[in-house]
Design an enzyme around this catalytic site. Sequence first.
Site, PDB file in Angstrom:
ATOM      1  N   LYS A  22      25.535  51.686  50.989  1.00  0.00           N
ATOM      2  CA  LYS A  22      25.170  51.582  49.570  1.00  0.00           C
ATOM      3  C   LYS A  22      25.032  50.127  49.151  1.00  0.00           C
ATOM      4  CE  LYS A  22      28.660  51.887  46.391  1.00  0.00           C
ATOM      5  NZ  LYS A  22      28.811  50.839  45.386  1.00  0.00           N
ATOM      6  N   ASN A  23      26.042  49.323  49.457  1.00  0.00           N
ATOM      7  CA  ASN A  23      26.059  47.959  48.924  1.00  0.00           C
ATOM      8  C   ASN A  23      25.069  47.021  49.610  1.00  0.00           C
ATOM      9  OD1 ASN A  23      27.891  48.822  47.083  1.00  0.00           O
ATOM     10  ND2 ASN A  23      29.692  47.912  48.078  1.00  0.00           N
ATOM     11  N   ARG A  92      26.920  48.739  38.281  1.00  0.00           N
ATOM     12  CA  ARG A  92      27.072  47.287  38.272  1.00  0.00           C
ATOM     13  C   ARG A  92      25.852  46.563  38.854  1.00  0.00           C
ATOM     14  NH1 ARG A  92      30.202  43.997  35.595  1.00  0.00           N
ATOM     15  NH2 ARG A  92      30.388  42.036  36.660  1.00  0.00           N
ATOM     16  N   CYS A 116      32.089  50.821  38.102  1.00  0.00           N
ATOM     17  CA  CYS A 116      33.490  51.259  38.118  1.00  0.00           C
ATOM     18  C   CYS A 116      34.343  50.287  37.322  1.00  0.00           C
ATOM     19  CB  CYS A 116      34.008  51.325  39.551  1.00  0.00           C
ATOM     20  SG  CYS A 116      33.384  52.733  40.474  1.00  0.00           S
ATOM     21  N   ARG A 121      35.088  42.150  35.165  1.00  0.00           N
ATOM     22  CA  ARG A 121      34.086  41.859  36.188  1.00  0.00           C
ATOM     23  C   ARG A 121      33.089  40.887  35.552  1.00  0.00           C
ATOM     24  NH1 ARG A 121      32.492  47.372  39.348  1.00  0.00           N
ATOM     25  NH2 ARG A 121      31.791  45.875  40.893  1.00  0.00           N
ATOM     26  N   ASP A 124      29.609  35.297  34.747  1.00  0.00           N
ATOM     27  CA  ASP A 124      29.291  33.900  34.449  1.00  0.00           C
ATOM     28  C   ASP A 124      28.499  33.237  35.569  1.00  0.00           C
ATOM     29  OD1 ASP A 124      31.849  34.367  35.752  1.00  0.00           O
ATOM     30  OD2 ASP A 124      32.093  32.192  35.775  1.00  0.00           O
ATOM     31  N   LEU A 125      28.806  33.593  36.818  1.00  0.00           N
ATOM     32  CA  LEU A 125      28.134  32.922  37.939  1.00  0.00           C
ATOM     33  C   LEU A 125      26.668  33.325  38.050  1.00  0.00           C
ATOM     34  CD1 LEU A 125      30.991  33.257  40.559  1.00  0.00           C
ATOM     35  CD2 LEU A 125      30.181  31.132  39.510  1.00  0.00           C
ATOM     36  N   ASP A 310      37.306  47.246  48.898  1.00  0.00           N
ATOM     37  CA  ASP A 310      36.770  48.611  48.822  1.00  0.00           C
ATOM     38  C   ASP A 310      37.503  49.583  49.741  1.00  0.00           C
ATOM     39  OD1 ASP A 310      34.995  47.699  46.969  1.00  0.00           O
ATOM     40  OD2 ASP A 310      33.299  47.553  48.334  1.00  0.00           O
ATOM     41  N   ILE A 332      41.073  40.664  44.669  1.00  0.00           N
ATOM     42  CA  ILE A 332      39.677  40.515  44.219  1.00  0.00           C
ATOM     43  C   ILE A 332      39.512  40.977  42.770  1.00  0.00           C
ATOM     44  CG2 ILE A 332      37.250  41.104  44.683  1.00  0.00           C
ATOM     45  CD1 ILE A 332      38.523  39.463  46.924  1.00  0.00           C
ATOM     46  N   ARG A 404      28.901  58.605  43.916  1.00  0.00           N
ATOM     47  CA  ARG A 404      28.175  57.345  43.768  1.00  0.00           C
ATOM     48  C   ARG A 404      28.091  56.587  45.075  1.00  0.00           C
ATOM     49  NH1 ARG A 404      30.190  53.772  39.040  1.00  0.00           N
ATOM     50  NH2 ARG A 404      28.637  52.516  40.106  1.00  0.00           N
TER      51      ARG A 404
HETATM   52  N1  EPU Z   1      33.336  37.238  39.445  1.00  0.00           N
HETATM   53  C1  EPU Z   1      33.374  36.183  38.569  1.00  0.00           C
HETATM   54  N2  EPU Z   1      32.188  35.746  38.047  1.00  0.00           N
HETATM   55  C2  EPU Z   1      31.003  36.290  38.399  1.00  0.00           C
HETATM   56  C3  EPU Z   1      30.963  37.357  39.306  1.00  0.00           C
HETATM   57  C4  EPU Z   1      32.159  37.816  39.832  1.00  0.00           C
HETATM   58  O1  EPU Z   1      34.439  35.679  38.228  1.00  0.00           O
HETATM   59  O2  EPU Z   1      29.976  35.847  37.874  1.00  0.00           O
HETATM   60  C5  EPU Z   1      34.604  37.792  39.955  1.00  0.00           C
HETATM   61  C6  EPU Z   1      34.777  39.242  39.461  1.00  0.00           C
HETATM   62  O3  EPU Z   1      35.354  39.280  38.181  1.00  0.00           O
HETATM   63  C7  EPU Z   1      35.658  39.840  40.530  1.00  0.00           C
HETATM   64  C8  EPU Z   1      35.299  39.038  41.805  1.00  0.00           C
HETATM   65  O4  EPU Z   1      34.560  37.895  41.359  1.00  0.00           O
HETATM   66  O5  EPU Z   1      36.998  39.623  40.235  1.00  0.00           O
HETATM   67  C9  EPU Z   1      34.481  39.784  42.818  1.00  0.00           C
HETATM   68  O6  EPU Z   1      33.284  40.242  42.243  1.00  0.00           O
HETATM   69  P1  EPU Z   1      31.901  40.303  43.049  1.00  0.00           P
HETATM   70  O7  EPU Z   1      30.846  39.721  42.196  1.00  0.00           O
HETATM   71  O8  EPU Z   1      32.082  39.769  44.436  1.00  0.00           O
HETATM   72  O9  EPU Z   1      31.703  41.882  43.155  1.00  0.00           O
HETATM   73  P2  EPU Z   1      30.418  42.716  42.779  1.00  0.00           P
HETATM   74  O10 EPU Z   1      29.202  42.037  43.293  1.00  0.00           O
HETATM   75  O11 EPU Z   1      30.494  43.124  41.373  1.00  0.00           O
HETATM   76  C10 EPU Z   1      30.412  44.004  45.078  1.00  0.00           C
HETATM   77  C11 EPU Z   1      30.428  45.446  45.487  1.00  0.00           C
HETATM   78  C12 EPU Z   1      31.776  46.044  45.163  1.00  0.00           C
HETATM   79  C13 EPU Z   1      32.840  45.255  45.930  1.00  0.00           C
HETATM   80  C14 EPU Z   1      32.752  43.760  45.592  1.00  0.00           C
HETATM   81  C15 EPU Z   1      33.699  42.906  46.390  1.00  0.00           C
HETATM   82  C16 EPU Z   1      28.137  46.124  45.215  1.00  0.00           C
HETATM   83  C17 EPU Z   1      27.141  46.913  44.478  1.00  0.00           C
HETATM   84  N3  EPU Z   1      29.390  46.153  44.769  1.00  0.00           N
HETATM   85  O12 EPU Z   1      30.674  44.006  43.672  1.00  0.00           O
HETATM   86  O13 EPU Z   1      31.755  47.387  45.629  1.00  0.00           O
HETATM   87  O14 EPU Z   1      34.113  45.736  45.598  1.00  0.00           O
HETATM   88  O15 EPU Z   1      31.410  43.293  45.814  1.00  0.00           O
HETATM   89  O16 EPU Z   1      33.473  43.047  47.745  1.00  0.00           O
HETATM   90  O17 EPU Z   1      27.808  45.484  46.203  1.00  0.00           O
HETATM   91  C18 EPU Z   1      32.385  49.642  45.695  1.00  0.00           C
HETATM   92  O18 EPU Z   1      31.470  49.829  46.527  1.00  0.00           O
HETATM   93  O19 EPU Z   1      33.262  50.511  45.429  1.00  0.00           O
HETATM   94  C19 EPU Z   1      32.448  48.368  44.980  1.00  0.00           C
HETATM   95  C20 EPU Z   1      33.141  48.204  43.869  1.00  0.00           C
END
Ligand code: EPU
Length: 423
Positions: A22-23, A92, A116, A121, A124-125, A310, A332, A404
Amino acid sequence: MRQYRVRGGRRLSGELCVGGAKNAALPILAAMCLNESENEIHNCPPIADIFATIEILESIGCKVVFEGTTLKVDSSRALSHEIPDEIVGKMRSSILFMGAMLGRLGKVNIAMPGGCNLGERALDLHQTGLEAMGATISLKDGKYYCSAKELKGAEICLHTPSVGATENLMLAAVKAKGKTVIKNAACEPEIVNLAEFLQGMGAQINGAGTGTITITGVEKLNSGKSNGKPFSIMPDRIVAGTYLVAAAMTKGMVTLRNVRPVDIAPITAMLVEMGCHIHFGKNCITLAAPERLKALPRLVTGVHPGFPTDMQAQFVAALSIAKGTSTVTETIFDSRHAHTSDLNNMGADIKLSTDHRIFTISGKKILHGGTVEAQDLRGGAALILAGLVAEGETVVRNACYVERGYVEIEKDLAQLGADIILE
Ligand code: EPU
């Protein structure tokens, strides 16, 4: 509302083939906007988040055909820059259309994404990175209005190696003018898969899978078929990990095919510590479980190649029946613990620290069935795993969360001998 009904007590055995990730698929679908061309990928998982992403693609003007696990997306027509709010709110990863559409059209209006509830989450980045590349982004009433006359390469250092931000910036950078360098980039295998897909379209990307990714913008991308062969999505390492934990918890012996052992090494290392025997073959893994799993004194989630967040919930379920006391630290997300209270309702003994980041788990010999509620994707999977070993019957409500990320988990587990239905 659909729910899973599980009767515990069966040892899992047999073989399963793991589907596409999925990811990995989600950012690759967003990437398909970029090339104004016909795209075809294989091994795309038919799950709810993919269907929602297809809705986004169609809403902006792409033609999509999805048969089995083969997905064809034609992005050649002029695309709309308005992404419908109700679809964006479903997950997301919709936010990835920010980078992709800025790259394609130089303009996009997109609501704050859903997904989720795992705590804060932040985004800003995503915003500051795209702004560094020349985009103007304003947030009004929960919606981002983004535009860029021209995206320009930039040097961007992430304060945390965010998976989504790394992907968004890669998507924006492939057609930007000049060179973009993403420092402290995420190194997850899904990032490498996205880079491979983009490279197939003619993008110039170096360093994916390391902390520094360099992208040199190109003017035009092609259809992404190398030697006429469509791209295949990598196997889902979290689905594989979930089924390995299911085998481990049920004292089972299971072989998974279509897995990449190197991707799941952080998961299998912990299963070995818990007493499982693991045999690696080429693209396959066999796990033989001990009569009782051993506790893990210290399991800490981390960015790749650390232990994946995850898989935290599924391991918490397994450690609930392991011999001894375990400590799990979630680093995380600040609020990824919804599964623990339902596991406790099933007889587990999990204590949370005041900041909800550290779980102390005293392993029990027996869990008991009951009615529990999935509150997020992986937490829901963890409750199903607990149901596989609980005495009596467990009903896991809110199947939609689990759907999902897993293609018919009930069929896969039933194929391995579990007594589980979706109703
Ligand atoms: N974060 C920031 N600023 C940003 C973006 C992220 O501070 O601009 C912080 C978040 O608040 C969080 C941490 O960085 O605490 C990690 O977030 P990240 O952006 O890495 O996660 P994501 O891209 O939202 C993806 C996966 C998630 C997985 C995470 C970590 C997808 C669609 N989702 O989420 O998958 O947990 O990376 O590996 O790729 C799942 O499949 O169940 C799932 C939640």
